[in-house]
Scaffold this motif. Structure first.
Motif, PDB file in Angstrom:
ATOM      1  N   LEU B 182     -70.308  53.971  11.000  1.00 53.02           N
ATOM      2  CA  LEU B 182     -70.124  54.122  12.444  1.00 53.02           C
ATOM      3  C   LEU B 182     -69.495  52.876  13.066  1.00 53.02           C
ATOM      4  O   LEU B 182     -69.061  52.903  14.208  1.00 53.02           O
ATOM      5  CB  LEU B 182     -71.450  54.469  13.132  1.00 53.02           C
ATOM      6  CG  LEU B 182     -71.971  55.891  12.821  1.00 53.02           C
ATOM      7  CD1 LEU B 182     -73.381  56.100  13.352  1.00 53.02           C
ATOM      8  CD2 LEU B 182     -71.035  56.960  13.384  1.00 53.02           C
ATOM      9  N   HIS B 188     -57.642  55.805  13.056  1.00 49.01           N
ATOM     10  CA  HIS B 188     -56.374  56.095  13.742  1.00 49.01           C
ATOM     11  C   HIS B 188     -55.474  54.866  13.800  1.00 49.01           C
ATOM     12  O   HIS B 188     -54.284  54.977  14.067  1.00 49.01           O
ATOM     13  CB  HIS B 188     -56.629  56.591  15.178  1.00 49.01           C
ATOM     14  CG  HIS B 188     -57.212  57.968  15.237  1.00 49.01           C
ATOM     15  ND1 HIS B 188     -57.615  58.562  16.395  1.00 49.01           N
ATOM     16  CD2 HIS B 188     -57.449  58.877  14.259  1.00 49.01           C
ATOM     17  CE1 HIS B 188     -58.082  59.778  16.143  1.00 49.01           C
ATOM     18  NE2 HIS B 188     -58.009  59.987  14.863  1.00 49.01           N
ATOM     19  N   ILE B 221     -64.402  57.146  12.152  1.00 51.39           N
ATOM     20  CA  ILE B 221     -63.697  58.186  12.898  1.00 51.39           C
ATOM     21  C   ILE B 221     -63.989  57.927  14.373  1.00 51.39           C
ATOM     22  O   ILE B 221     -65.147  57.936  14.778  1.00 51.39           O
ATOM     23  CB  ILE B 221     -64.205  59.581  12.502  1.00 51.39           C
ATOM     24  CG1 ILE B 221     -63.947  59.832  11.016  1.00 51.39           C
ATOM     25  CG2 ILE B 221     -63.565  60.655  13.372  1.00 51.39           C
ATOM     26  CD1 ILE B 221     -64.653  61.056  10.474  1.00 51.39           C
ATOM     27  N   PRO B 222     -62.946  57.672  15.188  1.00 52.34           N
ATOM     28  CA  PRO B 222     -63.231  57.344  16.581  1.00 52.34           C
ATOM     29  C   PRO B 222     -63.827  58.534  17.331  1.00 52.34           C
ATOM     30  O   PRO B 222     -63.334  59.653  17.205  1.00 52.34           O
ATOM     31  CB  PRO B 222     -61.854  56.979  17.140  1.00 52.34           C
ATOM     32  CG  PRO B 222     -60.878  57.685  16.262  1.00 52.34           C
ATOM     33  CD  PRO B 222     -61.503  57.707  14.899  1.00 52.34           C
ATOM     34  N   GLY B 223     -64.879  58.289  18.076  1.00 46.98           N
ATOM     35  CA  GLY B 223     -65.484  59.324  18.914  1.00 46.98           C
ATOM     36  C   GLY B 223     -65.031  59.144  20.346  1.00 46.98           C
ATOM     37  O   GLY B 223     -64.826  58.021  20.805  1.00 46.98           O
ATOM     38  N   PHE B 224     -64.861  60.242  21.060  1.00 53.33           N
ATOM     39  CA  PHE B 224     -64.409  60.175  22.449  1.00 53.33           C
ATOM     40  C   PHE B 224     -65.468  60.766  23.370  1.00 53.33           C
ATOM     41  O   PHE B 224     -65.313  60.789  24.580  1.00 53.33           O
ATOM     42  CB  PHE B 224     -63.094  60.930  22.608  1.00 53.33           C
ATOM     43  CG  PHE B 224     -61.959  60.365  21.788  1.00 53.33           C
ATOM     44  CD1 PHE B 224     -61.025  59.526  22.377  1.00 53.33           C
ATOM     45  CD2 PHE B 224     -61.835  60.636  20.435  1.00 53.33           C
ATOM     46  CE1 PHE B 224     -59.974  58.996  21.637  1.00 53.33           C
ATOM     47  CE2 PHE B 224     -60.783  60.107  19.682  1.00 53.33           C
ATOM     48  CZ  PHE B 224     -59.850  59.286  20.291  1.00 53.33           C
ATOM     49  N   GLY B 225     -66.529  61.307  22.785  1.00 52.41           N
ATOM     50  CA  GLY B 225     -67.540  61.988  23.590  1.00 52.41           C
ATOM     51  C   GLY B 225     -68.923  61.417  23.340  1.00 52.41           C
ATOM     52  O   GLY B 225     -69.077  60.210  23.212  1.00 52.41           O
ATOM     53  N   HIS B 226     -69.923  62.293  23.221  1.00 52.06           N
ATOM     54  CA  HIS B 226     -71.298  61.837  23.174  1.00 52.06           C
ATOM     55  C   HIS B 226     -72.065  62.220  21.914  1.00 52.06           C
ATOM     56  O   HIS B 226     -73.211  61.807  21.767  1.00 52.06           O
ATOM     57  CB  HIS B 226     -72.041  62.345  24.405  1.00 52.06           C
ATOM     58  CG  HIS B 226     -71.424  61.878  25.683  1.00 52.06           C
ATOM     59  ND1 HIS B 226     -71.615  60.606  26.163  1.00 52.06           N
ATOM     60  CD2 HIS B 226     -70.581  62.488  26.542  1.00 52.06           C
ATOM     61  CE1 HIS B 226     -70.924  60.458  27.286  1.00 52.06           C
ATOM     62  NE2 HIS B 226     -70.290  61.593  27.540  1.00 52.06           N
ATOM     63  N   ALA B 227     -71.474  63.038  21.044  1.00 53.07           N
ATOM     64  CA  ALA B 227     -72.186  63.394  19.818  1.00 53.07           C
ATOM     65  C   ALA B 227     -72.436  62.121  19.019  1.00 53.07           C
ATOM     66  O   ALA B 227     -71.597  61.227  18.985  1.00 53.07           O
ATOM     67  CB  ALA B 227     -71.378  64.398  18.996  1.00 53.07           C
ATOM     68  N   GLU B 228     -73.611  62.035  18.396  1.00 54.77           N
ATOM     69  CA  GLU B 228     -73.961  60.798  17.688  1.00 54.77           C
ATOM     70  C   GLU B 228     -73.343  60.713  16.304  1.00 54.77           C
ATOM     71  O   GLU B 228     -73.216  59.633  15.734  1.00 54.77           O
ATOM     72  CB  GLU B 228     -75.479  60.707  17.540  1.00 54.77           C
ATOM     73  CG  GLU B 228     -76.165  60.232  18.799  1.00 54.77           C
ATOM     74  CD  GLU B 228     -77.674  60.375  18.688  1.00 54.77           C
ATOM     75  OE1 GLU B 228     -78.188  60.425  17.557  1.00 54.77           O
ATOM     76  OE2 GLU B 228     -78.317  60.441  19.746  1.00 54.77           O
ATOM     77  N   SER B 229     -73.018  61.853  15.757  1.00 52.05           N
ATOM     78  CA  SER B 229     -72.507  61.850  14.389  1.00 52.05           C
ATOM     79  C   SER B 229     -71.752  63.142  14.132  1.00 52.05           C
ATOM     80  O   SER B 229     -71.734  64.043  14.968  1.00 52.05           O
ATOM     81  CB  SER B 229     -73.663  61.734  13.399  1.00 52.05           C
ATOM     82  OG  SER B 229     -74.480  62.892  13.497  1.00 52.05           O
ATOM     83  N   LEU B 230     -71.130  63.198  12.964  1.00 51.19           N
ATOM     84  CA  LEU B 230     -70.451  64.407  12.521  1.00 51.19           C
ATOM     85  C   LEU B 230     -71.062  64.839  11.198  1.00 51.19           C
ATOM     86  O   LEU B 230     -71.544  64.000  10.434  1.00 51.19           O
ATOM     87  CB  LEU B 230     -68.952  64.127  12.317  1.00 51.19           C
ATOM     88  CG  LEU B 230     -68.119  63.914  13.573  1.00 51.19           C
ATOM     89  CD1 LEU B 230     -66.759  63.315  13.219  1.00 51.19           C
ATOM     90  CD2 LEU B 230     -67.921  65.230  14.322  1.00 51.19           C
ATOM     91  N   ILE B 238     -61.777  65.024   8.033  1.00 54.18           N
ATOM     92  CA  ILE B 238     -61.005  64.215   8.988  1.00 54.18           C
ATOM     93  C   ILE B 238     -60.458  62.957   8.300  1.00 54.18           C
ATOM     94  O   ILE B 238     -59.304  62.573   8.516  1.00 54.18           O
ATOM     95  CB  ILE B 238     -61.883  63.843  10.201  1.00 54.18           C
ATOM     96  CG1 ILE B 238     -62.264  65.108  10.980  1.00 54.18           C
ATOM     97  CG2 ILE B 238     -61.186  62.832  11.107  1.00 54.18           C
ATOM     98  CD1 ILE B 238     -63.349  64.894  12.013  1.00 54.18           C
ATOM     99  N   ASN B 242     -56.505  61.907   7.604  1.00 54.89           N
ATOM    100  CA  ASN B 242     -55.913  60.638   8.024  1.00 54.89           C
ATOM    101  C   ASN B 242     -55.327  59.864   6.851  1.00 54.89           C
ATOM    102  O   ASN B 242     -54.227  59.310   6.943  1.00 54.89           O
ATOM    103  CB  ASN B 242     -56.963  59.786   8.757  1.00 54.89           C
ATOM    104  CG  ASN B 242     -57.106  60.166  10.224  1.00 54.89           C
ATOM    105  OD1 ASN B 242     -56.285  59.787  11.055  1.00 54.89           O
ATOM    106  ND2 ASN B 242     -58.130  60.943  10.556  1.00 54.89           N
TER     107      ASN B 242
END
Lengths: 249, 249
Positions: B182, B188, B221-230, B238, B242
């Motif tokens: 994280l 990117h 992996i850059p996050g743009f929202g609020h989810a804590e993980s994928l 992803i 890339n």
């Protein structure tokens, strides 16, 4: 105390029919229950174990619904989790009201994504990429299905969505529609896309012929090997990642 | 004819214990069975319905194992699919032999990915991106689990893999190790990476502390929202996308 009627009622919410009739659904597990308590959803009944109550006194202090203390065993009997020693919330559904696009760079539209696990995973992915608005075709899996809720990992609380015929929605919004196909433009070579709608299709049939006509740009995830396709949640994640990379934050 | 002993034997292969003892596993459904028949796996017994046989005469002509004609009902009794009107194959496992990296640009290493669905989806993703070699920690889900096989959608036939302590493998190969964390470098913004190993961690614990020491570049992996993980399969997809974008075909 947990009454027989409450047990019966929560158990009925496992079925879509009774969720629709009552306008309620349930959320279980520590993280998801905490997220729904702190969201704009209205929690009506909250079942908590002693350990959950001790750990989250502050959050519970501001809870205005009915609080019922239960054992882990009771929680596991009413919910669908095999193991749950924290909480379960009975929550009111939101009304199915259409929004209008504002300043979003990307809105996600799902054309008959049928599998609840896929829908839940897509909602979690959308939340990761800061996509807050989604629109679902009427045949897309039900948002309030417990499997959807569970697989969003709490992200369901941060998504605005509604169900409607997608062709009508797209005609009304007049935005570019990016559709995922096997023969579109390579998303690795795409120029910065204008704000629009990312349209994902059904697990086996892809985007419907009716919606294909509405697509203004077909895009493709380049394959380098031999797999014939990707799971729809995986494809959504890869496309969101590329769009966000190209659009900037 | 389908004997009681064959039924009993195939049913035993639902359990890991009997798969290990016999060194065999089973594959079901039209697409997967066709793929395994045309792969370098050795198919020992093949159960086919009349319709599958009619449709795939040419493929079956070159089949040298035991062919048993069955009804749809019989297939569904021995397999795990709710509906299967095509075929089921009993297949010999491959030996667990280590390979050595050759000209690959990317090898995938899984550090205790426990969920069979995740492992299967990751194998399908690897196949999409042309990644042919994978290495699994001993605690990673079993490759021959029917749920793994099913969720690869046939891609399991095109992957070379083995199970071994990952620290030993990495020490032996002396390649760059890209680990998903994280707090790593934004993927990117990554420059073209040198060929190496992409390391993915366990569903809840991520990459183990022992393996973290072996990571030469942490990526995110850059996050743009609020989810804590994928989900780990989503994250793998992803990152592969890339890396392949940066490395070229």
């Amino acid at each position: 105390m947990l009454s027989k009627n409450t047990v019966k009622f929560i158990k009925s919410l496992h079925q879509k029919k009774y969720r629709s009739e009552s306008g309620k659904f349930f959320v279980e597990g520590e993280k998801s229950v905490l997220e729904v308590l702190q969201s704009d959803f209205s929690v009506e009944v909250l079942l908590v174990t002693e350990s959950f109550e001790q750990k989250h006194l502050r959050v519970l202090n501001s809870f205005r619904g009915e609080l019922i203390r239960v054992t882990q065993n009771q929680l596991e009997q009413v919910g669908q989790f095999q193991s749950n020693d924290s909480a379960l919330a009975v929550v009111q559904m939101k009304s199915n009201s259409a929004f209008f696009p504002e300043k979003e760079d990307l809105i996600l539209a799902l054309d008959d994504v049928r599998d609840p696990g896929n829908l839940g995973t897509i909602i979690r992915v959308a939340d990761w990429y800061g996509i807050e608005k989604m629109v679902f075709s009427p045949q897309t899996a039900e948002f309030y299905n417990p499997k959807v809720i569970q697989s969003t990992m709490g992200s369901f609380t941060r998504i605005q969505f509604f169900y409607e015929d997608l062709a009508q929605v797209v005609d009304r919004w007049k935005l570019p529609v990016y559709g995922a196909f096997l023969d579109g433009e390579n998303v690795h070579q795409l120029q910065k896309p204008a704000p629009g709608i990312l349209l994902m299709g059904n697990e086996s049939k892809g985007i419907s012929p009716e919606m294909e006509k509405k697509v203004t740009k077909k895009i493709t995830i380049p394959g380098f090997g031999h797999a014939e396709s990707l799971n729809v949640a995986i494809a959504t994640a890869i496309l969101c990642d590329n769009f966000k990379r190209l659009m900037g934050s």
